[in-house]
Structure formats: structure tokens, C-alpha cells
Enzyme design. Structure first.
Site, PDB file in Angstrom:
ATOM      1  N   CYS A  45      44.137 -40.805   2.163  1.00  0.00           N
ATOM      2  CA  CYS A  45      45.008 -39.748   1.606  1.00  0.00           C
ATOM      3  C   CYS A  45      45.213 -39.949   0.106  1.00  0.00           C
ATOM      4  O   CYS A  45      45.225 -38.983  -0.661  1.00  0.00           O
ATOM      5  CB  CYS A  45      46.362 -39.743   2.302  1.00  0.00           C
ATOM      6  SG  CYS A  45      46.277 -39.412   4.065  1.00  0.00           S
TER       7      CYS A  45
HETATM    8  C1  BEZ Z   1      44.307 -42.808   5.484  1.00  0.00           C
HETATM    9  O1  BEZ Z   1      44.652 -41.887   4.749  1.00  0.00           O
HETATM   10  O2  BEZ Z   1      43.683 -43.761   5.082  1.00  0.00           O
HETATM   11  C2  BEZ Z   1      44.696 -42.774   6.930  1.00  0.00           C
HETATM   12  C3  BEZ Z   1      45.832 -42.130   7.329  1.00  0.00           C
HETATM   13  C4  BEZ Z   1      46.191 -42.132   8.665  1.00  0.00           C
HETATM   14  C5  BEZ Z   1      45.376 -42.757   9.588  1.00  0.00           C
HETATM   15  C6  BEZ Z   1      44.208 -43.373   9.171  1.00  0.00           C
HETATM   16  C7  BEZ Z   1      43.855 -43.386   7.844  1.00  0.00           C
END
Ligand code: BEZ
Length: 211
Positions: A45
């Protein structure tokens, strides 16, 4: 029921990092991209939000307003934005909705309980100036999206809204396009007096109009 292409994008009022807004009023006459991310302070994210911030001039050029969302609250978004700027080199320059009560997530069906019942998936909705949904896509938490592809789709949507054409596989702005299947040759002569190439009667190719 899940939202479908051509449906009106549901309106809502929400708290964001740039204050409270009413979605349709905020969109005005612009196109819109509403996208969700699963959770603040997570690695994928963080890279996505930085990329969207860096692409803001490209969205502006196309008259597109961008807005993010997760079920984390606004103060958490604000704190996380410092990390995004530090690590991705671009300050977040668009509003992010704090959807702790899942009001917007539920309207847009952004929580998929069989994937995860507490986090939003990676949804993208492209909304036209008529407030209709022009594209929706859903990615899992583990896969970051490609926002160059979102811009490419916007270019196609805006072109095909203006001209009776369609865009072929892997099309990019400036490439040749296809005359829409519902357009007769007689109509095409009026619309595209410069002519086209008939590869098959149903596959008529021409240079991108307006270029
Ligand atoms: C991420 O943004 O890295 C992420 C967010 C939630 C679950 C897995 C990865």
C-alpha cells in the site's frame, strides 16, 4: 448486489485527510478514480499511494480526481502519509477516506469476507462525469496495482466517449484504433473521411482520431 458497469456510483459523505466531502459534489464535472487499499502502514500500500501521488499531474491532465480509502481512520492516514513521503519521495496530494464504519466500503462492496473480513481489498472504480461506473477491478492484498494501466484505460474511455471507436489489445494513446462494430461503412465514411483499412469486414483499423 455488487456494482456493475453503467450503474450510478453511489454517493456518500465521508471524512477524509482533506476534510469532510460529499462524493458527487466533490467530483463535479470531473472523471473520478476511487480506490481502496487494505490497511495503513503496510508495504505494498505504501508503494501504491506514493505512485498515485507521483502520477497526480497525469490524472490532472485528464481531468480526473483521485481519492483513496481504507477502513483505517483519518488520523492514521495522516500519520502514515509522513512515511509515504519519506520512503516514496512524494507527498500524498489527494484525499484519503477514513472508512472506519465501512459505510463506503459496504456501498462499493470493498470488503470480501472470504479473502479477509476486516480489510478492504484493492478495488478500483473509474467514474465518468455522468457519475456512472466505467470500470471496476479487484486485486488481492498481496498484488500491487499498475496505475499506468489505470491511466491507459482512462485514455481509452475518454477517446471512445468522444468517437465511435474501440481500442485494441495493448493499445496506448496515439496507436491505431478500431471502428466500432455498430458503425456501418456508410456511417464510417461520414465519421472518418480520411479512410481506414479493412482487415476483415468486422475489423476496420484507422489512425486515432483527434491526434
Ligand atoms: C500490503 O500492503 O503490503 C499488504 C496489506 C495487507 C495485506 C497484505 C499486504
Amino acid at each position: 448486489m455488487a456494482l456493475r458497469l453503467g450503474d450510478t456510483a453511489p454517493d456518500f459523505t465521508a471524512d477524509t485527510t482533506q476534510g469532510t466531502l460529499s462524493f458527487h459534489e466533490w467530483l463535479g464535472d470531473s472523471w473520478g478514480v476511487l480506490f481502496s487499499h487494505p490497511k495503513d502502514f503496510t508495504p505494498v500500500c505504501t508503494t501504491e499511494l506514493g505512485r498515485v501521488a507521483a502520477l497526480k499531474p497525469e490524472f490532472d491532465k485528464r481531468n480526473v480526481k483521485v481519492i483513496g480509502l481504507s477502513v483505517d481512520p483519518v488520523p492514521s492516514h495522516v500519520e502514515w502519509e509522513k512515511d509515504i513521503e519519506e520512503t516514496q519521495g512524494t507527498a500524498v496530494n489527494f484525499p484519503m477516506i477514513g472508512d472506519s464504519d465501512r459505510k463506503v466500503s459496504d456501498l462499493y462492496d470493498m470488503v470480501h469476507p472470504n479473502a479477509n473480513d476486516t480489510m478492504t481489498v484493492r478495488s478500483v472504480f473509474i467514474i465518468g462525469p455522468d457519475k456512472k461506473i466505467k470500470l471496476s477491478l479487484t486485486y488481492p492484498a498481496s498484488t500491487g496495482r499498475n496505475f499506468d494501466e489505470i491511466l491507459r484505460v482512462i485514455d481509452s474511455l475518454q477517446l471512445t466517449a468522444q468517437y465511435k471507436v474501440a481500442t485494441p489489445v495493448d493499445w496506448k494513446n496515439g496507436d491505431d484504433v478500431i471502428i466500432g462494430g455498430a458503425v456501418t461503412n456508410e456511417e464510417a465514411q461520414q465519421l472518418f473521411p480520411g479512410g481506414w483499412t479493412t482487415v476483415k469486414p468486422y475489423l476496420r483499423v484507422l489512425a486515432q482520431p483527434g491526434k
